[in-house]
Design a protein around this motif. Sequence first.
Motif, PDB file in Angstrom:
ATOM      1  N   ASP A   1       4.102  12.481 -10.029  1.00 22.92           N
ATOM      2  CA  ASP A   1       4.535  11.074 -10.064  1.00 22.92           C
ATOM      3  C   ASP A   1       5.165  10.638  -8.743  1.00 22.92           C
ATOM      4  OD1 ASP A   1       3.645  10.666 -12.670  1.00 22.92           O
ATOM      5  OD2 ASP A   1       5.544  11.356 -13.533  1.00 22.92           O
ATOM      6  N   LEU A   2       4.573  11.085  -7.631  1.00 24.89           N
ATOM      7  CA  LEU A   2       5.033  10.694  -6.298  1.00 24.89           C
ATOM      8  C   LEU A   2       3.948   9.867  -5.620  1.00 24.89           C
ATOM      9  CD1 LEU A   2       6.578  14.095  -5.104  1.00 24.89           C
ATOM     10  CD2 LEU A   2       7.774  12.133  -6.072  1.00 24.89           C
ATOM     11  N   THR A   3       4.330   9.202  -4.535  1.00 23.64           N
ATOM     12  CA  THR A   3       3.370   8.387  -3.785  1.00 23.64           C
ATOM     13  C   THR A   3       3.011   9.018  -2.445  1.00 23.64           C
ATOM     14  OG1 THR A   3       5.206   7.094  -2.851  1.00 23.64           O
ATOM     15  CG2 THR A   3       4.122   6.228  -4.844  1.00 23.64           C
ATOM     16  N   HIS A   4       4.006   9.563  -1.717  1.00 23.88           N
ATOM     17  CA  HIS A   4       3.753  10.149  -0.401  1.00 23.88           C
ATOM     18  C   HIS A   4       4.666  11.371  -0.181  1.00 23.88           C
ATOM     19  CE1 HIS A   4       2.384   5.974   0.200  1.00 23.88           C
ATOM     20  NE2 HIS A   4       1.499   6.522   1.020  1.00 23.88           N
ATOM     21  N   VAL A   5       4.183  12.316   0.618  1.00 23.30           N
ATOM     22  CA  VAL A   5       4.989  13.462   1.045  1.00 23.30           C
ATOM     23  C   VAL A   5       4.644  13.757   2.501  1.00 23.30           C
ATOM     24  CG1 VAL A   5       5.161  14.492  -1.257  1.00 23.30           C
ATOM     25  CG2 VAL A   5       3.288  15.159   0.263  1.00 23.30           C
ATOM     26  N   PHE A   6       5.563  14.417   3.200  1.00 21.38           N
ATOM     27  CA  PHE A   6       5.304  14.850   4.569  1.00 21.38           C
ATOM     28  C   PHE A   6       4.288  15.988   4.589  1.00 21.38           C
ATOM     29  CE2 PHE A   6       9.668  13.334   6.095  1.00 21.38           C
ATOM     30  CZ  PHE A   6       9.106  12.271   6.785  1.00 21.38           C
ATOM     31  N   ILE A   7       3.428  16.006   5.612  1.00 19.02           N
ATOM     32  CA  ILE A   7       2.542  17.139   5.883  1.00 19.02           C
ATOM     33  C   ILE A   7       2.666  17.508   7.352  1.00 19.02           C
ATOM     34  CG2 ILE A   7       0.912  16.652   4.027  1.00 19.02           C
ATOM     35  CD1 ILE A   7      -0.910  15.332   6.080  1.00 19.02           C
ATOM     36  N   GLY A   8       2.137  18.660   7.724  1.00 21.25           N
ATOM     37  CA  GLY A   8       2.333  19.203   9.066  1.00 21.25           C
ATOM     38  C   GLY A   8       1.415  18.612  10.111  1.00 21.25           C
TER      39      GLY A   8
END
Length: 270
Positions: A192-199
Amino acid sequence: MDGQNFNRNLFLFLFLCNVYLYCTTTEVCSNSILPGSKGDPGEVGTEGEEGRMGKTGPPGQRGLTGRYGEKGEIGRIGKMGPKGTSGDKGQEGINGLPGLKGKPGTTCDCGRYRNVVGQMDINISKLKNAVKFLKNVVLGIRETEKMFYLLVTEARRYQESLLNCKLRGGSLAMPRTTETNTLLADYIREADLTHVFIGLQVGVTEVGYMYVDGNPFLNTTVWSMQSPRSGKGDCVQLGSTGAWSQADCGATQYYICEFVKIKNTSATYF
């Protein structure tokens, strides 16, 4: 008679003297005007225009050193630099001590061992299923053939999330294939998230982006923001739809760490 002559001569003498004095006297005419009395003070005039700037004077003496100001806030994270060259190969270590001699072997009872091995295979299969349930349901880990992925639900800045993944023994997730990108997008959506950090970050040049391990990423067709210079930040976030977009490195949000299962990988890049 003599008295009359004397009076006449005296009168004539005085008359001639007056005529002489009148003739010899010159009247001096002058155009000079004598100053009059001092007048009343006049009204104050209007302010005149600003005069021309004078020449620059010599420099003054150097002043005393001022006091040190207060320490400022931490600046924004700089752009990731290029990958460094590989270091020299280290020296070969010393050989270890030889191990102890093992016990002598015995004649194999094949039938009995086949049953044991069969039961071990069954137990191992059950253990794998239990481990898979533990990883996917309890710990929430996703995996591919070569990687484990963990969604960390602790909001951090980009640099802090990068360090946290490193302390866990991995790095920020670097999806390099379409299958991996889809897997992580489903992972985000199920949480239930919209965005997350990636490398991934904006590269030091104008041509594209760079993974946190130093490998470049040039193809931007998978991005929702096509331009690498949209002004929305130098870091990258992955959305639940699978699209990538630029993000502010100073903002806090969740992130995904990746852990290598097999060291020698040959991934197919976008």
